[in-house]
Design a protein around this motif. Structure first.
Motif, PDB file in Angstrom:
ATOM      1  N   ARG A 295       8.667 -18.007   1.064  1.00 27.00           N
ATOM      2  CA  ARG A 295       8.390 -16.690   0.484  1.00 27.00           C
ATOM      3  C   ARG A 295       7.001 -16.699  -0.142  1.00 27.00           C
ATOM      4  NH1 ARG A 295       8.254 -15.393  -4.681  1.00 27.00           N
ATOM      5  NH2 ARG A 295       9.345 -17.234  -5.370  1.00 27.00           N
ATOM      6  N   PRO A 296       6.187 -15.670   0.121  1.00 29.08           N
ATOM      7  CA  PRO A 296       4.887 -15.591  -0.526  1.00 29.08           C
ATOM      8  C   PRO A 296       5.056 -15.278  -2.021  1.00 29.08           C
ATOM      9  CG  PRO A 296       5.267 -13.642   0.816  1.00 29.08           C
ATOM     10  CD  PRO A 296       6.411 -14.583   1.069  1.00 29.08           C
ATOM     11  N   ALA A 297       4.090 -15.678  -2.833  1.00 27.73           N
ATOM     12  CA  ALA A 297       4.183 -15.524  -4.289  1.00 27.73           C
ATOM     13  C   ALA A 297       4.346 -14.070  -4.698  1.00 27.73           C
ATOM     14  CB  ALA A 297       2.947 -16.111  -4.947  1.00 27.73           C
TER      15      ALA A 297
ATOM     16  N   TYR B 101      14.444 -17.096   5.933  1.00 27.09           N
ATOM     17  CA  TYR B 101      13.158 -17.668   6.297  1.00 27.09           C
ATOM     18  C   TYR B 101      12.118 -16.564   6.408  1.00 27.09           C
ATOM     19  CZ  TYR B 101      16.151 -21.504   7.803  1.00 27.09           C
ATOM     20  OH  TYR B 101      17.081 -22.506   7.845  1.00 27.09           O
ATOM     21  N   CYS B 102      10.903 -16.824   5.938  1.00 25.54           N
ATOM     22  CA  CYS B 102       9.765 -15.913   6.089  1.00 25.54           C
ATOM     23  C   CYS B 102       8.910 -16.443   7.230  1.00 25.54           C
ATOM     24  CB  CYS B 102       8.945 -15.850   4.800  1.00 25.54           C
ATOM     25  SG  CYS B 102       9.826 -15.171   3.406  1.00 25.54           S
ATOM     26  N   HIS B 103       8.976 -15.811   8.397  1.00 24.99           N
ATOM     27  CA  HIS B 103       8.329 -16.340   9.600  1.00 24.99           C
ATOM     28  C   HIS B 103       6.812 -16.316   9.592  1.00 24.99           C
ATOM     29  CE1 HIS B 103      11.733 -17.330  12.043  1.00 24.99           C
ATOM     30  NE2 HIS B 103      12.334 -16.251  11.575  1.00 24.99           N
ATOM     31  N   ASN B 104       6.196 -15.281   9.058  1.00 28.40           N
ATOM     32  CA  ASN B 104       4.739 -15.214   9.166  1.00 28.40           C
ATOM     33  C   ASN B 104       4.035 -15.761   7.922  1.00 28.40           C
ATOM     34  OD1 ASN B 104       5.621 -13.081   7.628  1.00 28.40           O
ATOM     35  ND2 ASN B 104       4.161 -11.614   8.427  1.00 28.40           N
ATOM     36  N   GLN B 105       4.663 -16.723   7.247  1.00 28.68           N
ATOM     37  CA  GLN B 105       4.068 -17.369   6.080  1.00 28.68           C
ATOM     38  C   GLN B 105       4.017 -18.874   6.331  1.00 28.68           C
ATOM     39  OE1 GLN B 105       2.932 -15.486   3.421  1.00 28.68           O
ATOM     40  NE2 GLN B 105       3.443 -13.857   4.847  1.00 28.68           N
TER      41      GLN B 105
ATOM     42  N   GLN C  25       3.594  -7.070   4.413  1.00 34.15           N
ATOM     43  CA  GLN C  25       4.861  -7.225   5.119  1.00 34.15           C
ATOM     44  C   GLN C  25       5.162  -8.689   5.381  1.00 34.15           C
ATOM     45  OE1 GLN C  25       4.789  -4.866   8.654  1.00 34.15           O
ATOM     46  NE2 GLN C  25       4.737  -2.947   7.539  1.00 34.15           N
ATOM     47  N   VAL C  26       6.441  -8.998   5.354  1.00 33.88           N
ATOM     48  CA  VAL C  26       6.923 -10.341   5.669  1.00 33.88           C
ATOM     49  C   VAL C  26       8.060 -10.179   6.665  1.00 33.88           C
ATOM     50  CG1 VAL C  26       8.038 -12.411   4.757  1.00 33.88           C
ATOM     51  CG2 VAL C  26       6.361 -11.216   3.374  1.00 33.88           C
ATOM     52  N   LYS C  27       8.082 -11.023   7.678  1.00 36.61           N
ATOM     53  CA  LYS C  27       9.146 -10.980   8.683  1.00 36.61           C
ATOM     54  C   LYS C  27      10.227 -11.993   8.276  1.00 36.61           C
ATOM     55  CE  LYS C  27       9.704 -11.130  13.656  1.00 36.61           C
ATOM     56  NZ  LYS C  27       9.011 -11.396  14.911  1.00 36.61           N
TER      57      LYS C  27
END
Length: 57
Positions: free
Chosen positions: A51-53, A42-46, A10-12
């Motif tokens: 954005r994660p790969a 924006y991806c907050h928890n990365q 999951q991504v926030k």
């Protein structure tokens, strides 16, 4: 127990949308009756809010 595969990741996200005639700093003006649209996410928890790969859009 049934094995269902890897746990979903999951991504926030936070999404900011601007739809207006002028930018907030006044640098750009689309002209009378015209609009400028910008979408920023924006991806907050990365790290670096990037954005994660594995999250291809």
């Amino acid at each position: 127990m049934i094995e269902t595969g890897p746990r979903p990741r999951q991504v926030k996200f936070t999404v900011v949308v601007q739809y207006t005639r002028k930018t907030t700093d006044g640098r750009y003006d689309a002209g009378r009756g015209q609009k400028i649209g910008v979408i920023t996410a924006y991806c907050h928890n990365q790290s670096g809010n990037k954005r994660p790969a594995w999250a291809q859009m």
